[in-house]
Design a protein around this motif. Structure first.
Motif, PDB file in Angstrom:
ATOM      1  N   CYS A 195     -45.179  68.594  26.008  1.00 29.30           N
ATOM      2  CA  CYS A 195     -43.535  68.632  26.136  1.00 29.30           C
ATOM      3  C   CYS A 195     -43.527  69.195  24.518  1.00 29.30           C
ATOM      4  N   TRP A 217     -38.256  67.433  22.814  1.00 28.76           N
ATOM      5  CA  TRP A 217     -38.370  67.699  24.110  1.00 28.76           C
ATOM      6  C   TRP A 217     -38.740  66.340  24.690  1.00 28.76           C
ATOM      7  N   GLU A 219     -40.285  63.853  27.346  1.00 28.32           N
ATOM      8  CA  GLU A 219     -41.412  63.637  28.999  1.00 28.32           C
ATOM      9  C   GLU A 219     -40.971  62.455  29.835  1.00 28.32           C
ATOM     10  N   CYS A 236     -40.306  67.913  31.739  1.00 23.81           N
ATOM     11  CA  CYS A 236     -40.187  67.616  29.818  1.00 23.81           C
ATOM     12  C   CYS A 236     -37.871  67.817  30.317  1.00 23.81           C
ATOM     13  N   TYR A 237     -37.500  66.679  28.848  1.00 22.66           N
ATOM     14  CA  TYR A 237     -36.295  67.205  29.037  1.00 22.66           C
ATOM     15  C   TYR A 237     -35.728  67.593  27.976  1.00 22.66           C
ATOM     16  N   TYR A 238     -34.914  68.195  27.608  1.00 24.65           N
ATOM     17  CA  TYR A 238     -34.221  68.745  26.532  1.00 24.65           C
ATOM     18  C   TYR A 238     -32.839  67.830  26.858  1.00 24.65           C
ATOM     19  N   CYS A 270     -31.108  77.757  28.102  1.00 26.27           N
ATOM     20  CA  CYS A 270     -32.177  77.106  28.829  1.00 26.27           C
ATOM     21  C   CYS A 270     -33.198  78.179  29.595  1.00 26.27           C
ATOM     22  N   SER A 278     -37.150  77.203  30.894  1.00 29.93           N
ATOM     23  CA  SER A 278     -36.444  76.499  31.502  1.00 29.93           C
ATOM     24  C   SER A 278     -35.661  76.784  32.052  1.00 29.93           C
ATOM     25  N   CYS A 307     -31.661  70.394  29.755  1.00 27.68           N
ATOM     26  CA  CYS A 307     -32.855  72.083  29.735  1.00 27.68           C
ATOM     27  C   CYS A 307     -34.015  71.066  30.460  1.00 27.68           C
ATOM     28  N   GLU A 308     -34.626  71.566  31.427  1.00 25.94           N
ATOM     29  CA  GLU A 308     -36.058  70.290  32.297  1.00 25.94           C
ATOM     30  C   GLU A 308     -37.256  71.859  32.096  1.00 25.94           C
TER      31      GLU A 308
END
Length: 236
Positions: free
Chosen positions: A106, A110, A112, A117-119, A137, A142, A229-230
């Motif tokens: 990631c 971010w 996992e 992966c996420y923000y 994003c 993303s 975001c992803e």
């Protein structure tokens, strides 16, 4: 007769003396040979020790080379896995996943979870509309998060913070299109974790100050909020 006998004894003595001289010569030759043999033995011992040390050195070198070969093989396998993972992206965001020429699952900052992966954008000083959040994003290769399972809903809800009051939260990638709640990946919403289901607004937040099954809050696009975001994780 006495004289003849003395002559004979003298002759015998001379013969014995000659034998003794020959024996002394042989003894000296033997001593010299022994010395040479000892020197040769020392030389051979030294050579043997030298060869043993060289053999040990060669074993160490071979061990190191085998380790290097194994490392190269592992590096090659990893590179092949990374290449296969990169190929799976339509447009691989190398600047995100490989910021210093070393790729990671990631991007920095971010989180996992389950191959994604996420923000979590947590800055109150620069809150954004739904459109602005999605643009942020997309600028980072993303999109706003798509929540496709209750497990993912639990993960995201547990990662959010309380944001001012119940009407503030994090934008997610869910909005109403032609009267259908549709995610940004064009899939239809099926979980139904609504908080204010009767609201006429067309965009969605996830809020912290609510139960998990009632944490989606309908809001207008122009409202200012945090967002999530992803992006697909780089699995290799």
């Amino acid at each position: 007769m006495a004289t003849n006998k003395e002559k004979q004894n003298l002759s015998d003595l001379e013969a014995k003396n000659e034998q003794l001289r020959e024996l002394q010569i042989q003894t000296e030759d033997l001593r010299m040979n022994m010395t040479k043999l000892e020197n040769l033995t020392e030389h051979l011992t030294a050579e043997n020790m030298f060869l043993e040390n060289k053999t040990k050195e060669m074993k160490v070198i071979m061990t190191i080379q085998q380790m290097q070969i194994e490392q190269l093989r592992n590096n090659s396998d990893e590179l092949n896995r990374i290449q296969a993972a990169i190929i799976s992206y339509t447009n691989f965001p190398g600047d995100l996943f490989c910021p210093v020429e070393v790729c990671q699952m990631c991007p920095n900052d971010w989180i996992e979870f389950n191959k994604s992966c996420y923000y979590f954008y947590n800055f109150n000083s620069s809150l954004k509309t739904w459109d602005e959040s999605r643009q942020f994003c997309q600028n980072n290769k993303s999109d706003l998060v798509v929540i496709s399972s209750q497990e993912e809903q639990t993960f995201i809800k547990n990662r959010t913070d309380y944001c001012n009051d119940t009407q503030y939260g994090y934008w997610i990638g869910l909005r109403k299109i032609s009267n259908n709640w549709t995610w940004v990946d064009d899939t239809q919403e099926t979980l139904g974790n609504w908080n204010n289901e009767g609201s006429p607004e067309n965009f969605t937040l996830i809020i912290q100050n609510a139960t998990e099954s009632h944490s989606w809050y309908k809001e207008r696009n122009s409202a200012l909020n945090r967002f999530i975001c992803e992006i697909k994780a780089l699995i290799f």
